[in-house]
Design an enzyme around this catalytic site. Structure first.
Site, PDB file in Angstrom:
ATOM      1  CD  GLU A 195      -1.061  -6.061   4.674  1.00 23.80           C
ATOM      2  OE1 GLU A 195      -1.524  -5.081   5.145  1.00 23.80           O
ATOM      3  OE2 GLU A 195      -1.097  -6.720   3.467  1.00 23.80           O
TER       4      GLU A 195
ATOM      5  CG  HIS B 136      -3.985  -3.620   2.756  1.00 25.79           C
ATOM      6  ND1 HIS B 136      -2.756  -3.275   3.515  1.00 25.79           N
ATOM      7  CD2 HIS B 136      -4.457  -2.593   2.177  1.00 25.79           C
ATOM      8  CE1 HIS B 136      -2.667  -1.913   3.499  1.00 25.79           C
ATOM      9  NE2 HIS B 136      -3.789  -1.440   2.628  1.00 25.79           N
TER      10      HIS B 136
ATOM     11  CB  CYS C 214      -0.876   0.028   1.162  1.00 24.58           C
ATOM     12  SG  CYS C 214      -2.195   0.950   1.046  1.00 24.58           S
TER      13      CYS C 214
END
Length: 238
Positions: free
Chosen positions: A177, A175, A89
């Site tokens: 993660e 994202h 990001c």
């Protein structure tokens, strides 16, 4: 033991599901809070892996947030050293800026779980496990594809979602993660952004419940393969 240094801008935007993967791979994970630490004192190339995490500010906001000047210098030094660098990001936007790409507002927010469209190179890349897997999008800015890099993925609203620069640098606008079991921290931490965008947190929460496990599995495959390729590259250089 290998070391992974993660620069964090918000406490809840951490490594998420990637942290246990890194620990299983023998990395000692260390966080540095970019807004508090003296980034000028860090050795950009001392860690085996450097990860620049997300945050709600812009990649060109260094006049508003002066710590970004030192963070950008750290990224510049890491790029010059040619060592593994992962940007997520805001992190991907900052790396793109250092590589000479434009970063600018899209004019709208892309927030929520939705799949990517992989490019031809993306389908042959480490991102291949993300085909048809909804990932978490949470951004209002976008980067142009950095000169000399390979565009790997996009969405209809944001055609540049991922790039690779050489073998050591991976930039992800989305994202992968995000830990769905901790999505409440995102919903509370970004509640004003959700309200301004007219988005219902209940919808994001439900999508996290539906897609969290598949995203976590795909994320492990993506980053696991990428880490393997870093090891292969290091062996080749010896």
């Amino acid at each position: 033991m290998k070391t992974a240094l993660a620069l964090r801008h918000l406490h809840f935007e951490d490594l998420g599901t990637l942290e246990p993967l890194l620990e299983e791979r023998g990395y000692q994970v260390r966080y540095v809070d970019a807004t508090q630490a003296d980034l000028s004192a860090l050795d950009a190339n001392a860690s085996d892996l450097l990860i620049i995490l997300g945050g709600p500010i812009g990649a060109f906001d260094d006049e508003l947030y002066p710590f970004l000047t030192d963070e950008l210098r750290l990224i510049e030094q890491r790029l010059a050293g040619g060592r593994p660098l992962l940007g997520i990001c805001l992190g991907a936007q900052l790396i793109a800026r250092e590589l000479g790409a434009a970063v600018a507002p899209m004019g709208f927010k892309e927030i929520g779980f939705a799949p990517l469209t992989l490019t031809a190179e993306g389908r042959e890349s480490v991102l291949s496990p993300l085909a048809d897997v909804p990932v978490l999008h949470w951004h209002g800015d976008r980067f142009e594809t950095p000169p000399g890099s390979r565009l790997l993925a996009g969405t209809e609203g944001c055609p540049q979602q991922a790039y690779a620069f050489g073998n050591a640098v991976l930039g992800l606008q989305f994202h992968l993660e995000a830990d769905a079991d901790r999505i409440e921290s995102w919903l509370v931490g970004h509640c004003c952004e959700l309200a301004l965008a007219g988005l219902d947190p209940r919808a994001v929460r439900e999508d996290a419940r539906r897609h969290g496990q598949s995203l976590a599995r795909a994320a492990r495959r993506v980053i696991g393969t990428w880490l393997d390729r870093q090891l292969d590259s290091n062996e080749h250089l010896r």
